[in-house]
Design a protein around this motif. Structure first.
Motif, short mmCIF file in Angstrom:
data_model
loop_
_atom_site.label_atom_id
_atom_site.label_comp_id
_atom_site.label_asym_id
_atom_site.label_seq_id
_atom_site.Cartn_x
_atom_site.Cartn_y
_atom_site.Cartn_z
N GLU A 29 0.74 -1.29 0.00
CA GLU A 29 -0.07 0.22 0.00
C GLU A 29 0.70 1.31 -0.05
N ASP A 66 -11.90 3.59 -3.27
CA ASP A 66 -11.77 2.13 -2.89
C ASP A 66 -12.85 1.54 -4.18
N ASN A 89 -15.55 -1.26 -4.98
CA ASN A 89 -16.59 -2.00 -4.28
C ASN A 89 -16.81 -3.34 -4.93
N ILE A 139 -16.65 2.29 -7.77
CA ILE A 139 -16.03 2.86 -6.57
C ILE A 139 -17.00 3.47 -5.70
N GLU A 141 -7.09 -2.33 -6.27
CA GLU A 141 -7.64 -2.14 -4.97
C GLU A 141 -8.40 -0.77 -4.86
N GLU A 142 -7.58 0.17 -5.43
CA GLU A 142 -8.06 1.51 -5.16
C GLU A 142 -7.73 2.17 -6.50
#
Length: 282
Positions: free
Chosen positions: A97, A120, A122, A135, A265-266
């Motif tokens: 991260e 993020d 969903n 998102i 992931e994001e």
């Protein structure tokens, strides 16, 4: 058990006394008689058996009494091992991260006139990221249709629909996506669209290049930034093959995107400085 121990002790004592008596009797003699020697060997053998058996029984009972302690220790070790594995996983996740955020921070510093909204993911809209994903940010956060989504590795795609608190993003690999691209080494401009090969692999392609373009395998494709709706220089991918369409008097190339869409992931949504109202146009 106590009775058994006492009985063993009595037998051992009697045998020891007998053996000592024989020793006392023959101490002044140079050589034991055949009978004395036989008795001595027998007594020693019997003593050895009794002593050996006694200590084996003792050790067996000691082992049995320690089983609960061993189980408790094993359980503690298992818990400690599980905690270490969890901490190692958290540590690795934090490292990844931090690496993603570091890349994004470096990019935002170079393109400081734009704002960036972190969001993020969903879930998927269809069967894969190519079909789109949702998102957790929407119009209330300043997101509008047409804005592009990126990560520190490069271009992800475009925002295709917006609700108050969530939005849908389609990846660059979707054939409905189109952004202006630039061949970094030759400075040729073209249109980048989604592309899926015969093995159903998610790729992209740059189209509408001049036949005189010197584009070749390995060249880097970036966003051109034409129109100012998104920053120039966002990495898109590298060229893996080049083809010509002489009928249309154009050249094109297949691109392998830098972003691994299956591991998203994001994302960060790029907000241009002059798009406070209305839909973004390219």
């Amino acid at each position: 058990m106590k009775f058994l121990k006492n009985k063993l002790a009595v037998v051992i004592i009697l045998l020891s006394v007998t053996f000592l008596s024989l020793i006392g009797y023959s101490v002044n003699r140079e050589k034991m008689s055949f009978v004395e020697n036989g008795v001595g060997v027998t007594i020693n053998s019997v003593q050895g058996v009794f002593f050996s058996g006694f200590f084996k029984i003792k050790n067996s009972f000691k082992f049995i009494t320690n089983i609960s302690n061993v189980k408790a220790e094993n359980e503690e070790l298992r818990k400690a091992n599980s905690e270490l594995q969890s901490k190692a996983l958290e540590y690795n996740t934090s490292i990844k991260e931090n690496e993603r955020l570091r890349k994004m921070l470096n990019f935002s510093k170079k393109n400081s006139k734009y704002n960036y909204i972190g969001a993020d993911i969903n879930g998927l809209i269809g069967n894969s990221f190519s079909d789109g994903f949702s998102i957790n940010k929407g119009a209330k956060s300043g997101i509008k249709k047409g804005m592009i989504a990126i990560t520190g590795d490069g271009l992800v795609g475009q925002v295709k629909s917006v609700s108050d608190n969530w939005s849908i993003v389609q990846c660059l690999s979707n054939q409905n996506i189109a952004v202006t691209g630039l061949v970094d080494s030759t400075r040729d401009n073209g249109i980048v669209k989604g592309y899926t090969d015969e093995n159903n692999k998610s790729l992209a392609q740059i189209q509408r290049l001049s036949l005189e373009s010197k584009i070749k395998k390995g060249n880097i494709i970036v966003t051109s930034g034409l129109g100012g709706a998104y920053p120039s220089g966002i990495r898109i991918g590298s060229v893996i093959s080049v083809h010509e369409d002489k009928g249309a008097v154009m050249k094109g190339a297949i691109i392998k995107p830098y972003v691994d869409f299956s591991k998203l992931e994001e994302v960060f949504i790029v907000v241009p400085p002059d798009t406070k109202t209305g839909e973004i146009k390219y």
